[in-house]
Design a protein around this motif. Structure first.
Motif, PDB file in Angstrom:
ATOM      1  N   LEU A  50      -4.340  25.472  35.481  1.00 62.42           N
ATOM      2  CA  LEU A  50      -3.551  26.699  35.554  1.00 62.42           C
ATOM      3  C   LEU A  50      -2.319  26.554  36.443  1.00 62.42           C
ATOM      4  CD1 LEU A  50      -5.895  29.824  35.546  1.00 62.42           C
ATOM      5  CD2 LEU A  50      -4.000  29.316  34.013  1.00 62.42           C
ATOM      6  N   PRO A  51      -2.448  26.031  37.681  1.00 63.72           N
ATOM      7  CA  PRO A  51      -1.240  25.849  38.501  1.00 63.72           C
ATOM      8  C   PRO A  51      -0.198  24.953  37.837  1.00 63.72           C
ATOM      9  CG  PRO A  51      -3.189  25.727  39.879  1.00 63.72           C
ATOM     10  CD  PRO A  51      -3.666  25.760  38.469  1.00 63.72           C
ATOM     11  N   LEU A  52      -0.645  23.914  37.139  1.00 62.93           N
ATOM     12  CA  LEU A  52       0.294  23.051  36.423  1.00 62.93           C
ATOM     13  C   LEU A  52       1.016  23.824  35.321  1.00 62.93           C
ATOM     14  CD1 LEU A  52      -1.502  19.599  35.996  1.00 62.93           C
ATOM     15  CD2 LEU A  52       0.709  20.008  37.065  1.00 62.93           C
ATOM     16  N   GLN A  53       0.276  24.646  34.604  1.00 62.20           N
ATOM     17  CA  GLN A  53       0.874  25.450  33.540  1.00 62.20           C
ATOM     18  C   GLN A  53       1.905  26.420  34.125  1.00 62.20           C
ATOM     19  OE1 GLN A  53      -1.944  27.185  30.776  1.00 62.20           O
ATOM     20  NE2 GLN A  53      -0.603  28.953  30.445  1.00 62.20           N
ATOM     21  N   TRP A  54       1.569  27.056  35.261  1.00 67.48           N
ATOM     22  CA  TRP A  54       2.504  27.985  35.904  1.00 67.48           C
ATOM     23  C   TRP A  54       3.796  27.264  36.304  1.00 67.48           C
ATOM     24  CZ3 TRP A  54      -1.785  29.927  39.764  1.00 67.48           C
ATOM     25  CH2 TRP A  54      -2.716  30.688  39.047  1.00 67.48           C
ATOM     26  N   VAL A  55       3.646  26.054  36.822  1.00 65.66           N
ATOM     27  CA  VAL A  55       4.812  25.282  37.266  1.00 65.66           C
ATOM     28  C   VAL A  55       5.722  24.940  36.091  1.00 65.66           C
ATOM     29  CG1 VAL A  55       5.480  22.981  38.120  1.00 65.66           C
ATOM     30  CG2 VAL A  55       3.822  24.344  39.388  1.00 65.66           C
ATOM     31  N   VAL A  56       5.136  24.485  34.989  1.00 68.80           N
ATOM     32  CA  VAL A  56       5.924  24.129  33.810  1.00 68.80           C
ATOM     33  C   VAL A  56       6.641  25.365  33.261  1.00 68.80           C
ATOM     34  CG1 VAL A  56       5.807  23.281  31.432  1.00 68.80           C
ATOM     35  CG2 VAL A  56       4.480  22.149  33.227  1.00 68.80           C
ATOM     36  N   GLU A  57       5.936  26.487  33.179  1.00 70.74           N
ATOM     37  CA  GLU A  57       6.540  27.717  32.676  1.00 70.74           C
ATOM     38  C   GLU A  57       7.690  28.170  33.575  1.00 70.74           C
ATOM     39  OE1 GLU A  57       3.325  30.470  32.420  1.00 70.74           O
ATOM     40  OE2 GLU A  57       2.449  29.550  30.617  1.00 70.74           O
ATOM     41  N   ALA A  58       7.474  28.088  34.902  1.00 71.90           N
ATOM     42  CA  ALA A  58       8.520  28.505  35.835  1.00 71.90           C
ATOM     43  C   ALA A  58       9.745  27.612  35.727  1.00 71.90           C
ATOM     44  CB  ALA A  58       7.969  28.489  37.261  1.00 71.90           C
ATOM     45  N   GLN A  59       9.522  26.312  35.593  1.00 70.58           N
ATOM     46  CA  GLN A  59      10.638  25.367  35.473  1.00 70.58           C
ATOM     47  C   GLN A  59      11.458  25.658  34.212  1.00 70.58           C
ATOM     48  OE1 GLN A  59      11.678  23.286  37.625  1.00 70.58           O
ATOM     49  NE2 GLN A  59      12.998  21.840  36.527  1.00 70.58           N
ATOM     50  N   HIS A  60      10.803  25.916  33.111  1.00 71.82           N
ATOM     51  CA  HIS A  60      11.505  26.211  31.860  1.00 71.82           C
ATOM     52  C   HIS A  60      12.289  27.518  31.957  1.00 71.82           C
ATOM     53  CE1 HIS A  60      10.031  22.784  29.877  1.00 71.82           C
ATOM     54  NE2 HIS A  60       8.868  23.251  29.433  1.00 71.82           N
ATOM     55  N   ALA A  61      11.759  28.478  32.734  1.00 73.99           N
ATOM     56  CA  ALA A  61      12.398  29.790  32.835  1.00 73.99           C
ATOM     57  C   ALA A  61      13.433  29.855  33.963  1.00 73.99           C
ATOM     58  CB  ALA A  61      11.338  30.865  33.043  1.00 73.99           C
ATOM     59  N   GLY A  62      13.597  28.751  34.698  1.00 72.32           N
ATOM     60  CA  GLY A  62      14.564  28.735  35.784  1.00 72.32           C
ATOM     61  C   GLY A  62      14.093  29.415  37.051  1.00 72.32           C
ATOM     62  N   ARG A  63      12.759  29.562  37.191  1.00 68.73           N
ATOM     63  CA  ARG A  63      12.201  30.168  38.409  1.00 68.73           C
ATOM     64  C   ARG A  63      11.710  29.075  39.360  1.00 68.73           C
ATOM     65  NH1 ARG A  63       9.709  33.287  34.306  1.00 68.73           N
ATOM     66  NH2 ARG A  63       7.686  32.299  34.709  1.00 68.73           N
ATOM     67  N   ASN A  64      11.512  29.435  40.603  1.00 67.12           N
ATOM     68  CA  ASN A  64      11.005  28.499  41.602  1.00 67.12           C
ATOM     69  C   ASN A  64       9.527  28.219  41.337  1.00 67.12           C
ATOM     70  OD1 ASN A  64       9.672  27.638  44.141  1.00 67.12           O
ATOM     71  ND2 ASN A  64      11.701  27.849  45.012  1.00 67.12           N
ATOM     72  N   PRO A  65       9.144  26.960  41.056  1.00 66.16           N
ATOM     73  CA  PRO A  65       7.737  26.673  40.712  1.00 66.16           C
ATOM     74  C   PRO A  65       6.743  26.999  41.832  1.00 66.16           C
ATOM     75  CG  PRO A  65       9.163  24.863  40.025  1.00 66.16           C
ATOM     76  CD  PRO A  65       9.996  25.766  40.885  1.00 66.16           C
ATOM     77  N   ALA A  66       7.117  26.717  43.091  1.00 66.47           N
ATOM     78  CA  ALA A  66       6.201  27.008  44.193  1.00 66.47           C
ATOM     79  C   ALA A  66       6.017  28.510  44.363  1.00 66.47           C
ATOM     80  CB  ALA A  66       6.718  26.373  45.484  1.00 66.47           C
ATOM     81  N   ASP A  67       7.119  29.268  44.239  1.00 70.84           N
ATOM     82  CA  ASP A  67       7.010  30.731  44.303  1.00 70.84           C
ATOM     83  C   ASP A  67       6.105  31.251  43.200  1.00 70.84           C
ATOM     84  OD1 ASP A  67       8.686  30.812  46.467  1.00 70.84           O
ATOM     85  OD2 ASP A  67      10.453  31.501  45.359  1.00 70.84           O
TER      86      ASP A  67
END
Length: 256
Positions: free
Chosen positions: A196-213
């Motif tokens: 799940l955390p990996l999925q959140w990071v990939v989604e955030a990166q694609h959307a231009g959001r901060n992955p750690a946030d």
């Protein structure tokens, strides 16, 4: 570095984490440069230092840095009650080095060529009895599940229980050609596993959001600490943007 107090929210744990967050990077850097300067002249004077020599030097620097930080934490904490876990990541030409102590975890996600599919590799194993190697080392009587078998600080507990260690595990992963994410996270980040955390990071990166946030927001109020490194492919190649090993040998002007 990612550090988390492990004393149930007590101030002593937070104090230990703050102290180690301040000192650990400097101690590791100092130990690395000192070790590089002690290499045989025939090695140190080469155009670029052999990868094997750098690998052993980084491993030693990380182990020594954690050990010195553990000693410093014991000296600074008069009560001996403060303790914390730590994850430290170094990115150099010879690879990705992960040093870990405590019950946090590091996971590396690799994107497929389609930019959407990813797979994850666990780059560290939490130090508790769920870790088979730690359970074998600890023996009987066993600790409760989730209680760390290694930590920084906690000198009073270590005087009572000599099986508690202040030394990390260190692993090295080779660079690849694909895009990668390195996630360093405190225990609550992984309460549902690493996917799940990996999925959140990939989604955030694609959307231009901060992955750690994104990890913090998705943790729904749980107390978490997370650091995400986004790495391009080819960092180990001859035209890597990372400095050559020999270029890392610079004078250590400041005393620790």
């Amino acid at each position: 570095a990612v550090l988390d107090g492990v004393t149930g929210g007590q101030p002593a744990g937070a104090d230990c984490a703050r102290l180690c967050a301040s000192w650990l990077p400097r101690l590791i850097s100092h130990n690395f440069q000192e070790s590089m300067q002690q290499l045989p002249l025939s090695v140190a004077s080469s155009v670029d230092i052999p990868e094997e020599a750098v690998e052993s030097t980084w491993t030693h620097a990380l182990m020594s840095g954690f050990s010195h930080c553990d000693q410093l934490a014991a000296q600074q904490d008069q009560t001996g009650e403060g303790s914390c876990g730590a994850l430290f990541c170094t990115i150099v030409r010879s690879g990705i080095y992960i040093a870990s102590i405590g019950v946090g975890m590091a996971v590396i996600g690799t994107l497929d060529s389609d930019g959407e599919t990813f797979w994850g590799d666990q780059a560290s194993i939490p130090h508790n009895i769920a870790n088979e190697a730690e359970a074998d080392r600890w023996g009987e009587p066993m600790l409760s599940e989730g209680v760390p078998t290694r930590l920084l600080g906690g000198s009073s507990a270590k005087r009572v229980e000599t099986r508690l260690l202040g030394l990390p595990d260190v692993v090295r992963l080779e660079h690849g050609d694909a895009h990668r994410f390195v996630i360093l996270g405190s225990p609550e980040v992984w309460r549902f596993g690493p996917r799940l955390p990996l999925q959140w990071v990939v989604e955030a990166q694609h959307a231009g959001r901060n992955p750690a946030d994104e990890i913090v927001i998705r943790s729904q109020g749980h107390d978490v600490v997370a650091l995400v490194l986004v790495l391009p492919g080819g960092l180990g190649s001859s035209d890597s943007p990372l400095p050559k090993h020999a270029e890392l040998m610079m004078p250590t002007g400041a005393a620790l």
